[in-house]
Enzyme design. Structure first.
Site, mmCIF file in Angstrom:
data_model
loop_
_atom_site.group_PDB
_atom_site.id
_atom_site.type_symbol
_atom_site.label_atom_id
_atom_site.label_comp_id
_atom_site.label_asym_id
_atom_site.label_seq_id
_atom_site.Cartn_x
_atom_site.Cartn_y
_atom_site.Cartn_z
ATOM 1 N N SER A 24 0.847 -1.158 -0.179
ATOM 2 C CA SER A 24 -0.056 0.069 0.003
ATOM 3 C C SER A 24 0.884 1.193 -0.045
ATOM 4 O O SER A 24 1.875 1.158 0.539
ATOM 5 C CB SER A 24 -0.981 -0.017 1.209
ATOM 6 O OG SER A 24 -1.479 1.280 1.425
ATOM 7 N N TYR A 64 -1.291 -0.460 10.086
ATOM 8 C CA TYR A 64 -1.455 -0.814 8.363
ATOM 9 C C TYR A 64 -0.071 -0.453 7.772
ATOM 10 O O TYR A 64 0.516 -1.202 7.298
ATOM 11 C CB TYR A 64 -2.594 -0.256 7.874
ATOM 12 C CG TYR A 64 -3.023 -0.495 6.543
ATOM 13 C CD1 TYR A 64 -3.573 -1.782 6.277
ATOM 14 C CD2 TYR A 64 -2.828 0.220 5.692
ATOM 15 C CE1 TYR A 64 -3.838 -2.358 5.010
ATOM 16 C CE2 TYR A 64 -2.987 0.139 4.180
ATOM 17 C CZ TYR A 64 -3.839 -1.219 3.987
ATOM 18 O OH TYR A 64 -3.930 -1.636 2.855
HETATM 19 P P1 NAP Z 1 -11.467 -6.038 0.277
HETATM 20 O O1 NAP Z 1 -12.370 -5.752 -0.860
HETATM 21 O O2 NAP Z 1 -11.883 -5.617 1.557
HETATM 22 O O3 NAP Z 1 -11.074 -7.573 0.082
HETATM 23 C C1 NAP Z 1 -10.341 -8.205 1.062
HETATM 24 C C2 NAP Z 1 -10.224 -9.615 0.675
HETATM 25 O O4 NAP Z 1 -9.199 -10.198 1.637
HETATM 26 C C3 NAP Z 1 -11.471 -10.449 0.590
HETATM 27 O O5 NAP Z 1 -11.399 -11.308 -0.327
HETATM 28 C C4 NAP Z 1 -11.224 -11.153 1.967
HETATM 29 O O6 NAP Z 1 -12.049 -12.442 1.988
HETATM 30 C C5 NAP Z 1 -9.792 -11.297 2.249
HETATM 31 N N1 NAP Z 1 -9.509 -11.331 3.534
HETATM 32 C C6 NAP Z 1 -9.309 -10.779 4.647
HETATM 33 N N2 NAP Z 1 -8.966 -11.194 5.623
HETATM 34 C C7 NAP Z 1 -8.650 -12.442 5.330
HETATM 35 C C8 NAP Z 1 -7.869 -13.592 6.142
HETATM 36 N N3 NAP Z 1 -7.605 -13.458 7.381
HETATM 37 N N4 NAP Z 1 -7.533 -14.505 5.389
HETATM 38 C C9 NAP Z 1 -7.910 -14.798 3.841
HETATM 39 N N5 NAP Z 1 -8.612 -13.859 3.387
HETATM 40 C C10 NAP Z 1 -8.662 -12.878 3.935
HETATM 41 O O7 NAP Z 1 -10.006 -5.421 -0.048
HETATM 42 P P2 NAP Z 1 -9.177 -4.735 -1.303
HETATM 43 O O8 NAP Z 1 -9.363 -3.360 -1.222
HETATM 44 O O9 NAP Z 1 -9.433 -5.538 -2.547
HETATM 45 O O10 NAP Z 1 -7.707 -4.980 -0.858
HETATM 46 C C11 NAP Z 1 -6.928 -6.128 -1.272
HETATM 47 C C12 NAP Z 1 -5.467 -5.831 -0.622
HETATM 48 O O11 NAP Z 1 -5.138 -4.576 -1.299
HETATM 49 C C13 NAP Z 1 -5.206 -5.680 0.521
HETATM 50 O O12 NAP Z 1 -4.093 -6.291 1.036
HETATM 51 C C14 NAP Z 1 -5.225 -4.186 1.033
HETATM 52 O O13 NAP Z 1 -4.464 -3.856 2.096
HETATM 53 C C15 NAP Z 1 -4.695 -4.003 -0.309
HETATM 54 N N6 NAP Z 1 -4.968 -2.302 -0.433
HETATM 55 C C16 NAP Z 1 -6.107 -2.043 -0.836
HETATM 56 C C17 NAP Z 1 -6.102 -0.601 -1.079
HETATM 57 C C18 NAP Z 1 -7.633 0.140 -1.502
HETATM 58 O O14 NAP Z 1 -7.661 1.310 -1.712
HETATM 59 N N7 NAP Z 1 -8.667 -0.758 -1.803
HETATM 60 C C19 NAP Z 1 -5.143 0.283 -1.365
HETATM 61 C C20 NAP Z 1 -3.855 0.114 -0.800
HETATM 62 C C21 NAP Z 1 -3.610 -1.503 -0.513
HETATM 63 P P3 NAP Z 1 -13.655 -12.618 2.360
HETATM 64 O O15 NAP Z 1 -14.393 -11.949 1.349
HETATM 65 O O16 NAP Z 1 -13.826 -13.976 2.784
HETATM 66 O O17 NAP Z 1 -13.758 -11.593 3.730
#
Ligand code: NAP
Length: 242
Positions: A140, A153
């Site tokens: 991130s 985080y």
């Molecule tokens: P999201 O829409 O909240 O999805 C999170 C995903 O992670 C879901 O598939 C969830 O599974 C899974 N997950 C959460 N805890 C878990 C665990 N303990 N074991 C296995 N799976 C788990 O998040 P996202 O925005 O797509 O983020 C994906 C990645 O990108 C993350 O690492 C996040 O930190 C990073 N990121 C996101 C952003 C942003 O703006 N969105 C920015 C920077 C970095 P379930 O569906 O079963 O809950």
């Protein structure tokens, strides 16, 4: 058949990565924690791309669960190698440090940082034996710049960036590359509560990014032609920070 494991593949960026890798001919192992219905939806999208996949539920923060379920998959599939690993599963639980609870610190570190270690350790041996592998860690902007309200985080993601650079040097000679992709603000469930109208003003590109735009960077790093890129962090943040 080529195998790729995407942790947190049920929603958001993980789902877009599954679809991208399906288009590149991979059989996708879609991990999720609890949202089976969404994971099934991802599998349907993978199949629409003409590829196939399967669901594999485990909690990336639970080493016993990983050992049992992912270990079981490996044992039952001795002739198959997971050559691409996308460490994408992540959560955020924001609070100013002065108010941060033990659980908020522990949960975020366990899922974002420990999860990387537990899953990668289990899969990397096979990649080294086969002399090919691609590991991509979704980190991130917060881990590069540090963001207030996210000491947990930022620490976890900065930790994964350090591990990415260290591991890249350990395994480079065996044909395994290790890189990170650092998204800025991306439209997913994770950013749902944020005020895009307000925040987009500080983003040079003047909008939030899409999961597909992050998946594009992942696909670039997975390609065989990216074999000379390792230990890198690619930002996908609309110019917000570099
Ligand atoms: P999201 O829409 O909240 O999805 C999170 C995903 O992670 C879901 O598939 C969830 O599974 C899974 N997950 C959460 N805890 C878990 C665990 N303990 N074991 C296995 N799976 C788990 O998040 P996202 O925005 O797509 O983020 C994906 C990645 O990108 C993350 O690492 C996040 O930190 C990073 N990121 C996101 C952003 C942003 O703006 N969105 C920015 C920077 C970095 P379930 O569906 O079963 O809950």
């Amino acid at each position: 058949m080529k195998f790729a494991l995407v942790t947190g593949g049920s929603r958001g960026i993980g789902r877009a990565v599954c679809v991208k890798l399906a288009g590149m001919g991979y059989h996708i192992i879609i991990n999720y924690k609890s949202n089976e219905a969404e994971a099934i939806q991802t599998l349907a999208l993978v199949r629409e791309r003409g590829a196939d996949g399967e669901l594999l539920q485990f909690d990336v923060s639970d080493r016993g669960d990983i050992k049992q379920k992912l270990g079981d998959w490996i044992e039952k599939n001795p002739d198959k190698t997971i050559e691409v690993l996308i460490n994408n599963a992540g959560i955020r639980e924001d609070a100013l440090l002065v108010f941060m609870k033990d659980e908020q610190w522990d949960n975020v570190l366990k899922i974002n940082l420990d999860g990387f270690f537990f899953v990668t350790r289990l899969l990397i041996g096979d990649m080294l034996v086969k002399k090919f592998g691609r590991i991509i860690n979704i980190v991130s902007l917060s881990g590069l710049k540090g963001l207030p309200g996210q000491t947990n985080y930022s620490a976890a993601k900065a930790g994964v960036i350090g591990a990415t650079k260290a591991l890249a040097q350990e395994v480079g000679r065996k044909g395994v590359t290790v890189n990170a992709v650092a998204p800025g603000f991306i439209k997913t469930d994770m950013t749902e509560g944020l005020d895009e109208k307000e925040l987009k003003n500080m983003i040079p590109v003047k909008r939030f990014g899409t999961p597909e735009e992050v998946a594009h960077a992942v696909g670039f790093l997975v390609a065989p032609e990216a074999g000379y890129i390792t230990g890198e962090v690619i930002s996908v943040n609309g110019g917000l920070y570099s």
